[in-house]
Design a protein around this motif. Sequence first.
Motif, mmCIF file in Angstrom:
data_model
loop_
_atom_site.group_PDB
_atom_site.id
_atom_site.type_symbol
_atom_site.label_atom_id
_atom_site.label_comp_id
_atom_site.label_asym_id
_atom_site.label_seq_id
_atom_site.Cartn_x
_atom_site.Cartn_y
_atom_site.Cartn_z
ATOM 1 N N ASN A 112 0.835 -1.190 0.000
ATOM 2 C CA ASN A 112 0.000 0.000 0.000
ATOM 3 C C ASN A 112 0.877 1.250 0.000
ATOM 4 N N LEU A 113 1.612 1.429 -1.077
ATOM 5 C CA LEU A 113 2.465 2.593 -1.278
ATOM 6 C C LEU A 113 2.686 2.752 -2.777
ATOM 7 N N THR A 114 3.139 3.920 -3.174
ATOM 8 C CA THR A 114 3.394 4.160 -4.590
ATOM 9 C C THR A 114 4.887 4.358 -4.807
ATOM 10 N N VAL A 115 5.406 3.817 -5.885
ATOM 11 C CA VAL A 115 6.841 3.737 -6.147
ATOM 12 C C VAL A 115 7.200 4.575 -7.372
ATOM 13 N N SER A 116 8.356 5.243 -7.312
ATOM 14 C CA SER A 116 8.788 6.067 -8.443
ATOM 15 C C SER A 116 10.310 6.110 -8.517
ATOM 16 N N ASP A 117 10.835 6.669 -9.602
ATOM 17 C CA ASP A 117 12.255 6.966 -9.798
ATOM 18 C C ASP A 117 13.173 5.765 -9.562
ATOM 19 N N PRO A 118 12.917 4.623 -10.208
ATOM 20 C CA PRO A 118 13.822 3.480 -10.034
ATOM 21 C C PRO A 118 15.144 3.703 -10.769
ATOM 22 N N GLN A 119 16.255 3.250 -10.162
ATOM 23 C CA GLN A 119 17.588 3.407 -10.742
ATOM 24 C C GLN A 119 18.397 2.134 -10.511
ATOM 25 N N TRP A 120 19.031 1.609 -11.586
ATOM 26 C CA TRP A 120 19.885 0.428 -11.482
ATOM 27 C C TRP A 120 21.233 0.790 -10.859
ATOM 28 N N SER A 121 21.794 -0.136 -10.104
ATOM 29 C CA SER A 121 23.195 -0.013 -9.707
ATOM 30 C C SER A 121 24.053 -0.292 -10.938
ATOM 31 N N PRO A 122 25.282 0.205 -10.995
ATOM 32 C CA PRO A 122 26.130 -0.011 -12.183
ATOM 33 C C PRO A 122 26.347 -1.473 -12.545
ATOM 34 N N ASP A 123 26.339 -2.371 -11.537
ATOM 35 C CA ASP A 123 26.554 -3.790 -11.846
ATOM 36 C C ASP A 123 25.248 -4.544 -12.102
ATOM 37 N N GLY A 124 24.106 -3.858 -12.003
ATOM 38 C CA GLY A 124 22.827 -4.465 -12.327
ATOM 39 C C GLY A 124 22.267 -5.400 -11.282
ATOM 40 N N THR A 125 22.871 -5.461 -10.082
ATOM 41 C CA THR A 125 22.393 -6.395 -9.054
ATOM 42 C C THR A 125 21.385 -5.764 -8.106
ATOM 43 N N ARG A 126 21.360 -4.449 -8.031
ATOM 44 C CA ARG A 126 20.477 -3.759 -7.096
ATOM 45 C C ARG A 126 19.786 -2.574 -7.780
ATOM 46 N N ILE A 127 18.718 -2.122 -7.163
ATOM 47 C CA ILE A 127 18.046 -0.912 -7.634
ATOM 48 C C ILE A 127 17.689 -0.044 -6.425
ATOM 49 N N THR A 128 17.611 1.259 -6.662
ATOM 50 C CA THR A 128 17.030 2.170 -5.682
ATOM 51 C C THR A 128 15.707 2.666 -6.234
ATOM 52 N N TYR A 129 14.819 3.036 -5.340
ATOM 53 C CA TYR A 129 13.539 3.614 -5.752
ATOM 54 C C TYR A 129 12.974 4.430 -4.593
ATOM 55 N N THR A 130 12.031 5.300 -4.910
ATOM 56 C CA THR A 130 11.411 6.173 -3.910
ATOM 57 C C THR A 130 9.977 5.732 -3.664
#
Length: 685
Positions: free
Chosen positions: A224-242
């Motif tokens: 029950n939340l909304t997600v935006s601005d996903p970004q890959w880590s340079p090695d493609g193993t992780r992501i950040t998001y808001t």
Amino acid sequence: MNPKRFSIMLALLVWLAVSATFAGAQPAPADSQPVRNDAPEPRAKDGRKLLAALDLMKIAVVGNPRISQDGTRVAYTVTETKMEKDKEWKNVTQVWVVPISGAKSQQYTRGDKSASAPEWSPDGTMLAFLSDREKDGERQVWMIRADGGEGWAVTTHKGGVSGFRFSPDGKQLLLSATDQPPKDEEDRKKVKDDTIVIDHDIKMTHLWIWNIEKKDEKRLTEGNLTVSDPQWSPDGTRITYTTRPSPKADDGSFSDVWIMTVAGGQKKKLEESPGSSDTARWSPDGKWIAYTGSPDNGGGVSTTYLYLVPSTGGAPKQLTAKFDLSVGTPVWTPDGRAIYFSTNVLEAIEVYRCDVATGAIGQVTHHGGSTGISEISRDGKTIVGTMSSARKPAELYSTKGDVTQNITHHNSWVYDYSLANTEVVKWKSKDGTEVEGLLTKPSGYEVGRKYPFLLNPHGGPTGASLNNFNGTAQVLAANGFAVLQPNFRGSTGKGLAFAQGNKNTWGKGDYEDCMTGVDAMIAKGIADSDRLGAFGWSYGGYMTFWILTQTDRFKAVSPGAGLSNIYSMYSQNDIQRYLRWFYSDKSPWEAQELYWDRSPMKYIKNVKTPTMIMHGQVDTRVPIAQAQEFYMALKEMNVPVEFVVYPRENHGFTEPRHQMDRVRRYVKFFAKYLKAPVVTEPAGQ
């Protein structure tokens, strides 16, 4: 105040450059076709053409630059208005590509459907974008070869997607998409069994992984939340998001950044604090994450700082603690030694550089207009962004070393027109506060001559009038008006204390800042004290409603999308937390006297000035009831009043005919009451 953090409030917080260029109104009359009548085209004394509202429809909106992997080309978008006689006018966006050196641009997508959000594939062989060309209103990811050709749809996500990112290996896409209603809900809607329960069943945005080769997808986030601005880590193993509690505007400042491991789905917050965090960006080596955030968390006016935290976890470091302006989206240099960002400083947007090791901050650009930074080439040698000035609509620029050049020229046609000059002016308010603003002088301005004068307070109030291309002011200047845009207390670009300067005092210090600005322009011999007018939108609409109730110095006033009754406005709008901050952090029923005392409706019986009220019919930021209250009072009081309503429009207008009509109405309304000739607009409206 971070523009990213408050992007869902923008229509109230700042009247942006595009809004200033394409301010809109209700359906255009029959004569509003993209053709001239038989009358001679108006010209300035220098022989060049004078700008009309119709000309503003030719302005191309240029943006979203993305540098190719080899650093030789830039993909970007151009939005243009299609104007066909006897047909609906509409804005269409297409993808273009230009050499980073600034040679000739090439259009990559065409047709009646828009293409947006271009991204190069990691190997540089493909260019992807979003389009709904297969199913109206349902955007999917499309691709086209890097050297051009026919595009094809890549994704088939139900309901479409709102954004995407290539994985570093180019094999997957990270999709943002809004949850779709279940089948039984869709079936009920088909038979209009569609009752809405407010604050229930809100559709959230979440993340998905799309495998390009297999054409299948996997959901990454739930809840029950909304997600935006996903970004890959340079090695493609992780992501950040808001994440935010919901997509509602009132939840916009309650944001957190998370890190997720793609393979296992493990996730954790980037940092634990009572404040907000947003716009996380990985360092090139993946060891650090830069992000923007504020220690305050209440929806009010605060400074957004730049932070740095190890990607493996740890305490964040505040890099801009001594920088009294809000930081925009971080842009890393390829060597990881510095972070660039843009911010509003006084009447400009400029680019700054922060040294990662020391936190030292230096101003990079000094153009005095609006200069944003989008990307830095992989070799670190070239910066690309958008740039606009008072006499030039936004175009892409590139900076290499000490050389900055425009690399697109979609709006070069404006140089055929005699455009007005805009300058920064300063004065002291009633209490000694130093105030700045922008003065656009009439086309063909002559020193010593007094002109019909228009005061134009900006929206927000947490925003600023910027020294970029303002089409509305330019058309008014072409018709002989001088226009003052004051950056009154409460404006951004001058530090936190000034931005918070109108807490609990709407209509007091900010009103005095505006009126002393008018007095200063009269003293300079520019403004004719017998021919004063005022217009504004959103908070500028509030200010012009307020002006109507506080003085009869103006001959005509036009409030747009304005607040007239703050008590009722609180429950009608969608940003209660932001509004409450300005009123002792209390709701109206806890501070009834304060809310009513700052409401123009309290003083409605003072109004005698001819008024033209404008409002979007489906405005959710400032609902139309705010305009209706004021209009009905003036009508019953027999004050000359027009009430212009714009069907289908929300707080910021999107329909081209409305945008043009609004500017035409300004010209004719003020020409009538300020005894000035109409120069560039057609008769018969």
